[in-house]
Design an enzyme around this catalytic site. Structure first.
Site, short mmCIF file in Angstrom:
data_model
loop_
_atom_site.label_atom_id
_atom_site.label_comp_id
_atom_site.label_asym_id
_atom_site.label_seq_id
_atom_site.Cartn_x
_atom_site.Cartn_y
_atom_site.Cartn_z
N PHE A 153 -2.82 15.56 15.35
CA PHE A 153 -1.89 14.52 15.75
C PHE A 153 -0.72 15.14 16.50
CE2 PHE A 153 -4.07 12.93 12.01
CZ PHE A 153 -4.35 11.61 12.35
N THR A 196 -8.28 16.10 12.16
CA THR A 196 -7.70 15.46 13.34
C THR A 196 -6.35 16.11 13.65
OG1 THR A 196 -8.80 13.34 13.03
CG2 THR A 196 -6.78 13.31 14.30
#
Length: 361
Positions: free
Chosen positions: A262, A260
Site C-alpha cells: 500500500f 499487498t
C-alpha cells in the site's frame, strides 16, 4: 514477586510510570506542533518514525529485552499516531468500505484516533486529497500474487500528490457465513481477486457449482453475507467480525505468502532517511528507437543505483499514437547527489512520484 497479586501490584506501578512518561512525551509533542504550525512543517514524517523504531529496536537488542522489532513497531506506531493527532487532527481517505484491507493498512499507520473517510474507488481517494478534503490517502499499488494495480499507476501519472510512505501487509482471508451447514450455502460473495486467491479451498469444499458473485471489496462481501443466511463471504477476519458474520474457516488463501503493498499519498516531501525508495514515471522521447530504455537504465547502473521494480503501462500520446511509459522504483532519495545527477539528465522525461522510507516486507 511470588504471587499473582504481587505481579499485579508491580504492573500497576509500572503502568503509572508509563502514563507519566507518555504525558511528558505528549507535552513535548505539543511544542513540536506549535513549531511546525509556525514553519509550515509536515506533521507526518515517516523517515523520522522509522529512525526512532530502528534506534529503539537496536537498544532493546543490546539490553537483551523481550520486545523485538515487530513488537516495538506495533507499540510506537500507535504512540506516533496519538502524537500526530495532538499536533494536528488528521483525516485519512482510503479505499473502503470499513473493514477492507486498505482500511486495516490505514489504521496500522494512523491509529484509532484519526478521522477516516471511506471511499468507493481509488480515483475518489485521489480526488479527495487533491481537493484538500483529506490530508492523506491510502491505496493499494501492488500484490505479490496479482501484480500491479493499474488504476493506481494511471492516477499517479496525472496527480500532483506524492507517495510519502509505503507499507506491506500480509493478506489472509476467511470464509464467513450465517448458514448452519455448508450445503445451505447458495452463493458466495467476494472481490473478484478473492475468488482467484482461494480456488483450492473452493474446489476442496465442493463450491465449484455455487454461484460466485464478485463485489467491489471483501468488506462489501461481509456486509451482504450478514444480510443473507444462505450466503457466504470470502473476506478479512476483521470485516467478518465487524459485520457480525461467523467465521467458519480461517486463512483459506491458496498461497500463505500473499502480501499487498500500500502507498500513502499526500502533498509534502520527505527528508532523507538513508534507507529510502524513490518512485518515478518515465516517458522516453525516443521510445521507438532500439535500445532507448537500455540506455536510460545504464545511467542508473553507472551511478550504482539499484532498481527494485520496472513496470510498463500503455499510453496515448498527444497526437493519438499508442505508446508506453514506465513506472520505476529504485533505492535512494531524490535529493542524493548521485540520483539528482541521473534525474537532471532526463528531466524532461521523468516525473517524480515521491521519495519515502523503504517499507519492510
Amino acid at each position: 514477586m511470588k504471587t499473582l497479586d504481587d505481579c499485579r501490584v508491580a504492573i500497576d506501578a509500572i503502568d503509572t510510570e508509563l502514563l507519566e512518561l507518555l504525558n511528558k512525551r505528549m507535552k513535548v509533542v505539543e511544542r513540536v506542533g506549535e513549531i511546525k504550525a509556525d514553519t509550515g512543517g509536515a506533521i507526518y514524517r515517516p523517515e523520522r518514525e522509522k529512525a526512532i523504531i530502528e534506534r529503539l529496536s537496536k537498544l532493546s537488542e543490546e539490553q537483551n529485552g523481550i520486545l523485538n522489532k515487530a513488537a516495538i513497531e506495533a507499540i510506537f506506531l500507535e504512540i506516533f499516531a496519538v502524537s500526530r493527532n495532538l499536533e494536528l487532527p488528521e483525516r485519512i481517505a482510503y479505499l473502503g468500505p470499513e473493514g477492507s484491507f486498505t482500511h486495516q493498512a490505514a489504521e496500522s499507520r494512523f491509529g484509532a484516533m484519526s478521522e477516516y473517510l471511506s471511499l468507493n474507488s481509488i480515483e475518489s481517494v485521489f480526488k479527495t486529497i487533491e481537493a484538500g478534503r483529506a490530508k492523506f490517502g491510502v491505496v493499494p499499488i501492488e500484490n505479490s500474487r496479482d501484480g500491479i494495480v493499474g488504476e493506481t499507476l494511471d492516477l499517479l501519472s496525472k496527480s500532483p500528490m506524492k507517495i510519502v510512505s509505503e507499507l506491506y501487509m500480509p493478506i489472509h482471508v476467511a470464509f464467513a457465513t450465517k448458514a448452519h451447514k455448508l450445503e445451505d450455502i447458495k452463493k458466495i460473495y467476494s472481490k473478484d481477486k478473492g475468488f482467484g486467491q482461494c480456488r483450492d479451498f473452493l474446489s476442496e469444499h465442493g463450491f465449484n457449482d455455487i454461484e460466485l458473485i464478485p463485489v467491489e471489496s471483501t468488506a462489501k462481501a461481509a456486509i451482504l453475507a450478514a444480510e443473507d443466511p444462505s450466503a457466504a463471504a470470502i473476506c478479512s477476519h476483521i470485516a467478518a467480525k465487524l459485520y457480525g458474520v461467523p467465521v467458519l474457516f480461517e486463512n483459506i488463501e491458496d498461497e500463505a505468502e500473499n502480501t499487498t503493498r500500500f502507498i500513502i499519498l499526500s502533498d509534502f516531501k520527505n527528508g532523507i532517511s538513508n534507507d529510502d525508495k524513490t518512485s518515478i514515471l518515465v516517458r522516453l522521447k525516443d521510445a521507438v528507437e532500439a535500445g532507448s530504455l537500455v540506455h536510460f537504465l545504464q545511467d542508473f547502473d553507472e551511478e550504482k543505483i539499484n532498481l527494485s521494480k520496472i513496470e510498463s503501462r500503455p499510453s496515448i500520446d498527444k497526437d493519438g499514437g499508442f505508446g508506453y511509459w514506465f513506472y520505476i522504483d529504485f533505492y535512494g532519495h531524490i535529493d542524493e547527489e548521485r540520483i539528482k545527477k541521473v534525474i537532471d539528465k532526463h528531466a524532461s522525461e521523468v516525473t517524480w512520484l515521491g521519495s519515502y522510507a523503504k517499507g519492510e516486507n
